[in-house]
Every structure is written in C-alpha cells, then in structure tokens.
Write an enzyme that holds these catalytic residues in place. Structure first.
Site, PDB file in Angstrom:
ATOM      1  N   THR A 332      -9.368   3.344  -2.135  1.00  0.00           N
ATOM      2  CA  THR A 332      -8.357   2.697  -2.699  1.00  0.00           C
ATOM      3  C   THR A 332      -8.682   2.695  -4.246  1.00  0.00           C
ATOM      4  O   THR A 332      -9.837   1.994  -4.397  1.00  0.00           O
ATOM      5  CB  THR A 332      -7.709   1.560  -2.104  1.00  0.00           C
ATOM      6  OG1 THR A 332      -7.425   1.974  -0.810  1.00  0.00           O
ATOM      7  CG2 THR A 332      -6.754   0.956  -2.736  1.00  0.00           C
ATOM      8  N   GLY A 371     -14.196  -3.701   1.107  1.00  0.00           N
ATOM      9  CA  GLY A 371     -14.742  -4.602   1.473  1.00  0.00           C
ATOM     10  C   GLY A 371     -16.429  -4.580   1.321  1.00  0.00           C
ATOM     11  O   GLY A 371     -16.813  -3.526   1.155  1.00  0.00           O
ATOM     12  N   GLU A 614      -5.541  -0.034   4.725  1.00  0.00           N
ATOM     13  CA  GLU A 614      -5.681   0.970   5.365  1.00  0.00           C
ATOM     14  C   GLU A 614      -4.303   1.887   5.634  1.00  0.00           C
ATOM     15  O   GLU A 614      -3.985   2.434   6.575  1.00  0.00           O
ATOM     16  CB  GLU A 614      -6.333   0.971   6.706  1.00  0.00           C
ATOM     17  CG  GLU A 614      -7.738   0.463   6.651  1.00  0.00           C
ATOM     18  CD  GLU A 614      -8.570   1.506   5.577  1.00  0.00           C
ATOM     19  OE1 GLU A 614      -8.333   2.694   5.565  1.00  0.00           O
ATOM     20  OE2 GLU A 614      -9.428   0.803   4.727  1.00  0.00           O
TER      21      GLU A 614
END
Length: 798
Positions: A332, A371, A614
């Site tokens: 992303t 993350g 996601e």
C-alpha cells in the site's frame, strides 16, 4: 505374511540445512531391518518434510517413504509419495475392489483386513460435499474400507467401521486431516535396541483427535505463556506513552517468539503454536494493541514460500523462520491502496549490472501502512511496477533490505519511519517507506511465477492472479480473526447482561437482569449466531484455500477466480458485520462498555481496521460483483456454474419471486432469490446502459450501488412477515436460558478476554474498582496540578 491392516501415516516436521533425521523400525514382521534417513541438502533452508508410512496392528512400520518437501500442501505431498502409488497399485495385499452408487457419486470400496479398537481417517482434498452414512454401505462391523471418487481417482478416504453405524460429513476440504491426526500422536525416535519402534498407537475418531489436539494446544499455550511474568503488564498499556507502548510490545514479542522457537526446537511447538500467538485469541492477550511481528509471519514468510523459487526459499526461509531477519510486506502507498495496479513505486532492471533500481518517484508513491515497518523490520517484500527492456510489465514482488543487520540504521537511499497513532493497533508499528534509487540484485525479485532473465527478457506468469496469492491468504486469515474477536465481544456482553440489573419490568418486583429484556436479547443473540456463522465460514474458506492452493501447485488454476471472489466477499462482509456487531455489544453494556477495561473499545478498534486494510470493503464487494456478473452471463448461456453460485442457474430458468416457505430452508432460498434478483437487475441495467451508448466502464460505475446492496424478498406477504417476527421472538425466548452457556462454550479464558465486565466469576463491580485503582492519578490524594493551576484559578475571583 497375513493380509496387512494398513494405516497410512503422514508426519510433518522441519529440518534445517545440513542436519539429519532418522526414523527406525528395527525389525519388521519378516525380520528385515527397515530404516530411513532424510538429510536436507541446501544450507540455511528449512524443509517441511512429509514422511508417509504404513504400520501393522502392533504399530510396527511395514512401509516408510520420505515424501516431497518444501512448498507442497499435505495432500500434494501425500499424492506424490511412493506409498500413495503403492496403495493405488494394490501392492500391499489388499482385497479386490467393489463399487456401489451413492446419490450421484460413484464410490469404490476396498475392504481391508479386519481389526478391532482402532480407527483411521486419512484423505486428500475433496471436490464436493457428500453426506455418507456407513449404514448405507454394504459393509460389516470391524471392516476397514478405502473410498475413492471414480471421477477423481487421486482422492480417497480410509474408514474403519466400529461397533455401530456412523455418519461422515465429507466437506470440501479435508486437506489437513492427516496432519491433524499426526499432531495428536506422540512422535519419539526409537532406541537402537532390537524390537523398538515409534509409539503411534491411535484410538478414537478424527473428530476426537482434531478437537482434542486443538484443545490440548490451547490449554498448554495458556498455561505456558499467560503465567510468564515477563509477558504480563506492570502498568495497563493505556497509561503508557506511544513510545513506551512500542518498546513494551517489542520486548514482549521477542520474549514470546523466542519461547515459541525454543518449544519448537524441543519438539513441543509447531505451526499451531505460532497460529495461537498470531491470532485474535491468545496472542491478543499478551500483545493487546497489535503485534509488530505480525506481518513477518503472516505476509513476509508466506510470500517467500508462495512467490519464491526453490533457490530463493533456500536462501531466505531459514533466516526468516529463525528470525535472523525480520520482514514486512510493503504494498500500500500513500496515494494507492486497493487498486494495486496503480502503484507508483518502480523497479527498473539494468542488464549491465544485473540489478533492479527501486525508486519512489512521487510523494504519493511512498509505502504507507505496512505493520512493523516503522522501527522493527530490516527487510521488506516491496511490490513495485517492473520495467525491463523499456516496457512496464506490471506489479511484481522484490525483497529489499531496509536496515543494517548490525546497527539497524536505514540503508542508503531508504527513507523510513512510523506513521503515528491510530484508532487502534498502536503497537503494530505501521510505517512509511521511500526509495531513492535503491539497487538490489536480480535474484531479489521473487520469480516462482514471472521471471526476468539476465539479459532483461521477461517471462510471463501463467496467470497474473498468482501474484495476489498473499493477499488472498491474508483475507482468509482476517475472516478467522474477526470470528475470534466477535466471540470475545459477545461473551463479554452476554455475561455482563446476566450480572447487570436495571429498572422494573413489573412495579414492586426486583430489578431484572437486563438480558431478560427482549430488546437486549435482540441486540446480543443474533450476534452469537453471527459469530458461529463466521467461524464455520472461516473454516470452510480456509479449507477451500488449501484445496485450491494444492491445485495451483499442480498447475490447475480453474478455481482461482472463485477463491478470489469468495475471499473478497467474506473478508468484506465479515469485517463490516463484525465491527457493527462488536459496537452493538459495546452499546448493550451501557456506559461501562465505553471503558477501556471492558476491552470492547480495543476490540472494536482492531476489527474496524480490517474494514480497510488488505482491501477496502466496497472495492472488494465490487470485485466479487464482477465475478457474479460473469457467473450470471454464464448461467444465461447454459454453462455449468461452480457450487457457490449454482443457485443462479435456477434463477435464469424460473421466476425468482417464489412463494414464501416458513422454514430454515425457505430462508436460505429467500436469500438466494434476493441475491439472484439483485444480480439479475444489475446485469440487466448494465446491458441497458451499454446498449444506450455508455461505455462498459461507465456502465459498471453507474451500476455500482446496485452491485453492493441487497434487495428485499418480494415473495413474502404481510402475514408471512408477522409469522417471521413471531418466530424470531420465540427463538429469542428459547435461547435466553442457554445464552451464558453458549458463550461459555467458546472457552475463552479471562486473561484472553481481558475484560472487567466479562470475567467468568461475574465480579463486574469489584473488577471495575480494581481497574480504576490502577490509574496513576489515584497514586496520590492531591495531584500537583491543583497547586500549580487549579488553586490559583479558584482564588482568582473571576
């Protein structure tokens, strides 16, 4: 030798490069020495090796075979083993086969030597669901049989008929059944003395072994980890600064996964233990606000396994699995999320230096959200637009080193940091990442599917959808996690509703439990049902994913679009419904549900995040809608559909508005009719717009609202609606006496629940005071701000 009683066995274990593992059966029934030795050939590589074997009634090995290793599923490895071939060729003294029809399937029975007090169920994957009762088969008590689907002879099932008729539900997805049984067995190497063997005595059924194994793991893990003082909080995390939260999460994560790895090395931990640590259950009890290592295990490692060649897996998997490096998954960007074809990060190949040059040409091309990226990971799988020989070949994955392995300082050209605080998951260490012409070797492009040769020649992947394998895997995991988080929320709310008393139902009578109010039941009980539905859907989707992944390994990509559509749909629906349900549970607990110590705000924050990461839910629904539009056109053309959309076939040939049937099956049909009606309407409107001169792309956009919404069922009369309402109220009343027992059956321990409102002992008010006492403001009777600010303000005579 007498006819053998055959038990196929699948043992899965990991072996580091350069080490050996030996399984010995010192003497078999013919006094022959049997031994097998397996050695990993490549350095720094963990092989997942499957050993298949048969044993006799005394659990002595009769046949042992080292199966395939590396990247295959359990079913794939078993089907490639020589044991499978030996069994299929009837070389182990098996009686002649016979056949019988059942429903529309043809089943082949292969009776084996009768034996008592033992049971085995082994299978690979199944293509269809099949309800099979032993009482329907021409078999006798004490016989063992092998069931084979004639149209897919590589699929089989072994059963033993015990002392009474039994029924089996053969789901599409028994892919891991062999491993589930093996997990329960105590596997210990034998001593070198004559007559020794592996102890593999098996009693009970698959269901007993499966549930028993999972329950034993949960209990073992809870005792092992939740009692460790180093994994406990001295101060509740909500009273820590953002920096302190991150540092504590790193401390705990290192301790946690080091402990898991030690257990693995000692033979006491396996993939189930890792799953426990990364799940919304046990892992969330220790790392309450997110796990900075999550993407390492859930995306970095699986992507290398799924997208890397054998050589790349050999190079990276050992280091990643042993946590010599920590990775993340950088896809992303600041300016692009779900539309990954629009990603701006570039990877230009230079054939002279045999390197890729990774670059962030714009601010919006910076990676944003991964993350563990902020300060944790030192490697990343970076998804970038591939350019070679002057042409853009679309997005591809690359392994990029982000930080020095010794100093942890960013590598040259790497711009990296953390993105800041969020509604939840503040210990996950989400980060940003930019590249200033960072060079990586050609071998760092994951090339299992597409390849770039040394001269820059591009070799196309068999399917561009194979690149999305990691995302499909994560979406499957999200459905599982949402079901876990929702089970915690309904447990908290239902238990609290059994303790809390409020108002008067009848004047002069004691205050009733708030769960006695029909409105409270309507808030909670449907969400218990939703939790169970999500759990079953998650299990079904996980098994479907494993089945189709196994098919992909063999080059069969026929069902890949179906998996993609289902993963998109269930991720979107479950995360959205789960977030709404958890918020409903919080509201059902009144003001106390707003408190952090209820754990409902944190749970909501963790689940609502899944609505956007996601894949943003609306976009995913539109991707599912695209699959449904294609299925509708196939149905209108008379093409046979997959089972998940087969209901559209009847909608094409019959009137959708059927008479309402007051039954569970009637409700199922009503939902199918609603879906078919909306799909038909959307398809009709799209065709009308296209015929009117609107481009297909604009027609799709103009129809998008219809594609993401549901329609009302038009076949129900007013009386039908009234009857349905009465049925709902009856069910709520029937569930009321059992509601607490139902949520207790989720078996969530207090440490995992982490809620003052939902603890098993019901001490709601005492626990609320205990939590309040932990506030740093209560450590002194007068805070210094009184003398510094408040007292002068009070004396200022405003």
């Amino acid at each position: 030798m007498a006819k053998n009683h055959i038990i196929p066995i699948l043992l899965q274990h990991s072996v580091e490069g350069g080490t050996s593992t030996t399984l010995r059966n010192e003497v078999n029934d013919d006094n022959e020495v049997l031994a097998i030795r397996s050695t990993a050939a490549l350095a720094r590589r963990i092989y997942f090796k499957n050993i298949t074997a048969t044993v006799d009634s005394d659990n002595w090995f009769l046949y042992v075979d080292l199966g395939s290793f590396g990247k295959g599923s359990n079913a794939t490895m078993f089907k490639k083993s020589s044991l499978w071939e030996t069994l299929s060729n009837n070389e182990l003294n098996i009686i002649q086969i016979l056949s019988l029809p059942h429903n529309e399937e043809v089943i082949t029975l292969m009776p084996l030597q009768s034996f008592a007090n033992e049971y085995l169920l082994c299978s690979s994957s199944f293509a269809t669901d099949l309800q099979l009762s032993i009482s329907q088969l021409p078999v006798s008590i004490g016989e063992t049989h092998r069931l084979i689907f004639r149209d897919r002879p590589n699929l089989s099932l072994w059963i033993f008929v015990r002392d009474r008729p039994m029924a089996f539900n053969l789901r599409s997805s028994s892919i891991a059944s062999i491993a589930i049984i093996a997990r329960e067995w105590k596997i210990t190497p034998s001593s070198p003395k004559r007559g020794s063997n592996l102890n593999l005595h098996v009693l009970g059924s698959l269901a007993q072994h499966e549930t028993g194994a999972l329950a034993n793991y949960a209990i073992k893990a809870e005792k092992l980890f939740l009692s460790d003082p180093e994994l406990m909080d001295d101060v509740p995390a909500e009273y820590l600064s953002h920096k302190e939260k991150y540092e504590l999460s790193i401390k705990k994560s290192c301790k946690l996964f080091k402990k898991v790895s030690q257990l693995r090395d000692e033979g006491g931990g396996d993939m189930e233990m890792f799953k426990q640590m990364l799940s919304g259950m046990l892992g969330s009890a220790i790392l309450k606000d997110g796990n900075p290592f999550a993407l390492h295990y859930v995306m970095f490692v699986p992507t290398i396994m799924g997208q890397g060649t054998l050589e790349q897996q050999a190079l990276w998997m050992g280091r990643a699995w042993n946590c010599e490096i920590i990775g993340t998954y950088a896809q992303t960007e600041l300016g692009h999320g779900t539309f990954i074809r629009g990603l701006e990060t570039t990877a230009h190949y230079n054939p002279k230096t045999r390197e890729f040059i990774i670059n962030s040409p714009t601010l919006t091309s910076y990676k944003w959200w991964p993350g563990g990226l902020g300060q944790t990971a030192n490697y990343a799988i970076v998804v970038a637009q591939l350019y070679t020989n002057g042409a853009c070949q679309g997005i591809h994955p690359f392994i990029v080193q982000l930080r020095d392995e010794d100093t942890h300082k960013p590598m040259q050209g790497i711009k990296i940091g953390e993105i800041g605080t969020k509604l939840g998951m503040n210990a996950t260490n989400n980060g940003y990442l930019g590249f200033d012409k960072v060079r990586i070797p050609r071998e760092n492009m994951l090339m299992k599917n597409a390849q770039v040769l040394e001269d820059g020649t591009y070799v196309k992947s068999p399917s561009d959808k194979l690149t999305y394998g990691t995302m499909m895997f994560v979406r499957v995991v999200i459905v599982q996690d949402v079901a876990s988080y929702l089970s915690k929320a309904v447990t908290i709310a239902v238990r609290y509703s059994a303790v809390r008393r409020q108002s008067e139902l009848k004047p002069g009578e004691p205050e009733p439990q708030i769960m006695d109010y029909r409105t409270q039941q309507y808030k909670l009980f449907p969400n218990i049902a939703s939790c169970l539905a999500m759990r079953f859907a998650a299990m079904w989707l996980w098994n479907l994913y494993n089945n189709i992944t196994s098919e992909l390994e063999e080059g069969d990509m026929e069902r890949l679009p179906e998996l993609h559509a289902l993963a998109c749909c269930l991720k979107s629906v479950c995360s959205a419904d789960g977030a709404k349900a958890i918020e409903t549970c919080r509201l059902a607990c009144g003001g106390h549900g707003y408190m952090t110590c209820s754990n409902l705000p944190a749970t909501y924050g963790l689940v609502t995040a899944a609505c956007t990461y996601e894949g943003e839910n609306t976009v995913l629904l539109l991707q599912t809608a695209r699959y449904l539009m294609k299925a509708w056109h196939q149905a209108t053309s008379g093409i046979k559909l997959t089972p998940t959309v087969a209901y559209l076939q009847s909608a094409v040939t019959s009137d959708i508005s059927r008479h309402w049937e007051h039954s569970l099956q009637g409700i199922v049909r009503a939902h199918q009719d609603v879906a078919a009606g909306k799909i038909k309407l959307a398809a009709t409107n799209m065709d009308r717009r296209i015929r009117g001169g609107i481009s297909p792309e604009d027609a799709w956009n103009n129809t998008s609202i219809e594609l993401t919404q549901c329609a009302e069922f038009s076949g129900a009369s007013r009386d039908d609606i009234n009857n349905l309402q009465a049925w709902l109220e009856t069910l709520l009343a029937q569930i009321r006496p059992n509601a607490v027992s139902i949520v207790d059956s989720f078996d969530i321990c207090d440490e995992v629940l982490s809620s003052a409102l939902g603890a098993r002992d019901g001490r709601v008010y005492e626990r609320l005071f205990e939590e309040a006492a932990k506030s740093p403001l209560n450590k002194e009777p007068v805070n210094k701000s009184f003398h510094k600010y408040l007292k002068p303000f009070l004396k200022s005579n405003l």
